[in-house]
Design a protein around this motif. Structure first.
Motif, short mmCIF file in Angstrom:
data_model
loop_
_atom_site.label_atom_id
_atom_site.label_comp_id
_atom_site.label_asym_id
_atom_site.label_seq_id
_atom_site.Cartn_x
_atom_site.Cartn_y
_atom_site.Cartn_z
N THR A 109 0.81 -1.22 0.00
CA THR A 109 0.00 0.00 0.00
C THR A 109 0.84 1.27 0.00
O THR A 109 0.30 2.36 -0.12
CB THR A 109 -0.93 0.03 1.23
N VAL A 110 2.17 1.13 0.14
CA VAL A 110 3.05 2.30 0.25
C VAL A 110 3.70 2.60 -1.10
O VAL A 110 4.26 1.72 -1.75
CB VAL A 110 4.16 2.06 1.30
N VAL A 111 3.62 3.85 -1.51
CA VAL A 111 4.32 4.35 -2.70
C VAL A 111 5.25 5.47 -2.25
O VAL A 111 4.84 6.35 -1.50
CB VAL A 111 3.33 4.87 -3.76
N ASP A 112 6.49 5.42 -2.70
CA ASP A 112 7.48 6.41 -2.29
C ASP A 112 7.17 7.77 -2.91
O ASP A 112 7.07 7.90 -4.13
CB ASP A 112 8.87 5.94 -2.71
N CYS A 113 7.03 8.79 -2.06
CA CYS A 113 6.70 10.13 -2.58
C CYS A 113 7.83 10.73 -3.40
O CYS A 113 7.60 11.69 -4.15
CB CYS A 113 6.35 11.06 -1.41
N LEU A 114 9.05 10.18 -3.29
CA LEU A 114 10.17 10.72 -4.05
C LEU A 114 10.17 10.25 -5.51
O LEU A 114 10.96 10.74 -6.31
CB LEU A 114 11.50 10.34 -3.38
N GLN A 115 9.29 9.31 -5.83
CA GLN A 115 9.11 8.91 -7.22
C GLN A 115 8.43 10.05 -7.99
O GLN A 115 7.74 10.89 -7.39
CB GLN A 115 8.25 7.65 -7.31
N PRO A 116 8.59 10.12 -9.30
CA PRO A 116 7.94 11.18 -10.08
C PRO A 116 6.42 11.05 -10.07
O PRO A 116 5.88 9.96 -9.84
CB PRO A 116 8.52 11.01 -11.49
N PRO A 117 5.70 12.15 -10.33
CA PRO A 117 4.24 12.11 -10.33
C PRO A 117 3.66 11.06 -11.29
O PRO A 117 2.58 10.52 -11.02
CB PRO A 117 3.85 13.53 -10.76
N SER A 118 4.35 10.77 -12.38
CA SER A 118 3.84 9.77 -13.32
C SER A 118 3.72 8.41 -12.65
O SER A 118 2.78 7.64 -12.94
CB SER A 118 4.76 9.67 -14.54
N VAL A 119 4.64 8.08 -11.75
CA VAL A 119 4.57 6.81 -11.01
C VAL A 119 3.39 6.82 -10.04
O VAL A 119 2.67 5.83 -9.90
CB VAL A 119 5.90 6.55 -10.26
N HIS A 120 3.18 7.94 -9.38
CA HIS A 120 2.05 8.06 -8.45
C HIS A 120 0.73 7.87 -9.19
O HIS A 120 -0.18 7.17 -8.70
CB HIS A 120 2.09 9.41 -7.74
N ILE A 121 0.62 8.50 -10.36
CA ILE A 121 -0.60 8.37 -11.15
C ILE A 121 -0.80 6.92 -11.59
O ILE A 121 -1.91 6.37 -11.51
CB ILE A 121 -0.54 9.31 -12.37
N ALA A 122 0.28 6.29 -12.05
CA ALA A 122 0.19 4.89 -12.49
C ALA A 122 -0.25 3.98 -11.34
O ALA A 122 -1.07 3.07 -11.53
CB ALA A 122 1.53 4.43 -13.06
N GLN A 123 0.29 4.21 -10.13
CA GLN A 123 -0.08 3.38 -8.98
C GLN A 123 -1.53 3.63 -8.55
O GLN A 123 -2.24 2.69 -8.19
CB GLN A 123 0.87 3.67 -7.82
N LEU A 124 -1.96 4.87 -8.61
CA LEU A 124 -3.36 5.17 -8.29
C LEU A 124 -4.30 4.47 -9.26
O LEU A 124 -5.32 3.89 -8.87
CB LEU A 124 -3.59 6.68 -8.33
N ASN A 125 -3.96 4.52 -10.54
CA ASN A 125 -4.82 3.89 -11.54
C ASN A 125 -4.76 2.37 -11.49
O ASN A 125 -5.74 1.69 -11.83
CB ASN A 125 -4.43 4.39 -12.94
N ALA A 126 -3.63 1.82 -11.08
CA ALA A 126 -3.50 0.36 -11.02
C ALA A 126 -4.20 -0.22 -9.78
O ALA A 126 -4.89 -1.24 -9.87
CB ALA A 126 -2.03 -0.04 -11.01
#
Length: 471
Positions: free
Chosen positions: A196-213
């Motif tokens: 459930t944890v996504v590293d905030c230091l990743q770029p926003p594109s990764v955050h968006i991909a994880q939210l959508n996945a």
């Protein structure tokens, strides 16, 4: 806390470590459910009982408090009610930094019996402290949306289901993810929650991909992460999954961010006031009338420059006393550096928990590289958290290809001999770290100062300032 012995490692490998903590977690949930039902009189009684207990405990077990209170001529027996707190001296970040580790950790806890946690540097003055498991369980429980948003809880069966399927999950967080991060400690205690944890230091594109996945129902993250996600989605024309509830923490959720989130991710944004030192302090009511202070967990003072409590409706410096943590008790701690206004009217939701009308907290901007890439501010602040004798700092992006770093040394005897000059060893280390993070696209200059200037209209300095705008 470390996993002890072969048995402990086997528990972790098989996932049974989750079961070990499940029972105390369930007990904590029931306890907090009861605390959230207390009326105003019961809350005050509970708060005063906890206050007397933690003051006595700190005096008996923590060298920092025994020394400072003896110097001030104060004894635990002098503290019976919340109004007596003003007799105790204020504890500062410098006290914690200078006393770390042995003078701030309770003698009842060995290093392996508790968790060491550290700030991300978002205040410009990083600090480390210790948290015991019971206190951590309280904050894990408060992340449950049932308490402030009246939404269904994250049950153990649901936790197992999400771990197996990892889609349409109940909960996701985007935070700093390292061994000192208190925000993600829950996933180190409950290994089944690691996904459930996504590293905030990743770029926003990764955050968006994880939210959508993963399509979480609830999202917990920093305001700066949300801003970057919304801007990246808007600029890229990307559709983003809309969580039912979004909790922000650690930074101010201003009206501009709320409008941006409402447009991109939907209307379910609630702000929370929390810190590494205390965990949850207050949470916004779903009716948006203010932030309810968890008075059974913390005692919040709002003080003027002379150390007197300010009237309701006026801004005062936040001073907090933690009523639960025994590993490092924090009593009258002003190191958050925040200012807040107490609201004098009760909330229409009917909860007896008092309201903060507004919190003026941490101010951080993301950095935009010349190639358009976004760098989360904590990538930069974390790079400076262990610089020796660094008291406070500010990172200023004045052009897309130029950053100035303002540095203030601490006032210890050793600190006077340290140089942050670009030609020295410490200065070279700082420059090397920042250039690596910035991918050598930005010129970085260091400037040692007596203090950091505050922005007009603000009582504290911003930690990361970018004059390069995208939104």
């Amino acid at each position: 806390m470390k996993t002890k012995g072969i048995g402990g490692r086997l528990l972790k490998l098989t996932g049974l470590d989750n079961a070990v903590h499940a029972v105390p977690y369930a007990r904590c949930l029931r306890r907090i459910n009861g605390l959230m039902q207390l009326d105003e009189r019961q809350l005050r009684q509970f708060q005063q009982q906890r206050l007397r207990t933690i003051v006595r405990y700190a005096y008996d077990n923590v060298e920092l408090y025994r020394r400072k209170w003896r110097q001030a001529g104060v004894h635990p027996d002098d503290i019976q009610i919340a109004e007596d707190l003003k007799r105790l001296p204020i504890i500062t970040k410098d006290d914690l930094r200078e006393g770390f580790p042995d003078d701030i950790r309770s003698r009842e806890f060995r290093r392996d019996d508790c968790f060491m946690v550290g700030t991300s540097g978002s205040t410009g003055t990083p600090v480390r402290t210790f948290v015991d498991l019971d206190k951590a369980m309280v904050d894990f429980s408060l992340s449950e949306p049932r308490y402030m948003a009246d939404l269904p809880p994250v049950t153990v069966p649901r936790m197992v289901r999400d771990w197996l399927i990892r889609r349409n999950i109940r909960f996701m967080s985007i935070f700093v993810d390292n061994e000192l991060a208190y925000e993600t400690l829950y996933a180190r205690v409950f290994s089944m929650m690691r996904h459930t944890v996504v590293d905030c230091l990743q770029p926003p594109s990764v955050h968006i991909a994880q939210l959508n996945a993963k399509k979480p129902r609830y999202l917990h993250t920093y305001a700066s992460v949300l801003r970057n996600v919304c801007i990246a989605a808007r600029e890229g024309g990307v559709q983003v999954h809309r969580p039912e509830l979004i909790f922000t923490t650690g930074e101010v959720a201003d009206p501009h961010l709320r409008a941006l989130v409402n447009e991109t991710l939907g209307p379910g944004l609630l702000d929370s006031y929390a810190s590494v030192e205390f965990g949850f302090i207050a949470c916004e009511c779903p009716r948006h009338e203010g932030l309810h202070v968890f008075t059974w967990k913390v005692l919040v003072e709002l003080l003027d420059e002379e150390g007197r409590e300010v009237p309701d409706g006026q801004a005062g410096r936040v001073v907090v006393t933690d009523l639960f943590n025994r590993a490092t008790p924090l009593i009258r701690y002003n190191g958050l550096g925040d200012y807040a206004i107490r609201k004098d009217l009760p909330c229409s939701c009917g909860r007896p928990l008092p309201l903060l009308a507004r919190v003026e907290g941490r101010m951080v901007d993301s950095v935009i590289l010349p190639n358009g890439q976004t760098v989360h501010p904590y990538s930069l602040t974390l790079a400076l958290e262990d610089v020796p004798h660094l008291h406070k700092f500010q990172i200023r992006q004045e052009r897309s290809d130029y950053i100035r770093v303002l540095l203030v040394k601490d006032r210890t005897q050793e600190g006077r001999t340290v140089s942050f000059s670009p030609g020295g060893a410490v200065g070279q280390s700082i420059l090397g770290r920042l250039r690596t993070i910035l991918k050598n696209q930005v010129k970085v200059e260091l400037e040692t100062m007596e203090d950091i200037p505050k922005s007009p209209g603000h009582r504290k300095h911003a930690t990361v300032v970018s004059l390069v705008r995208r939104d």
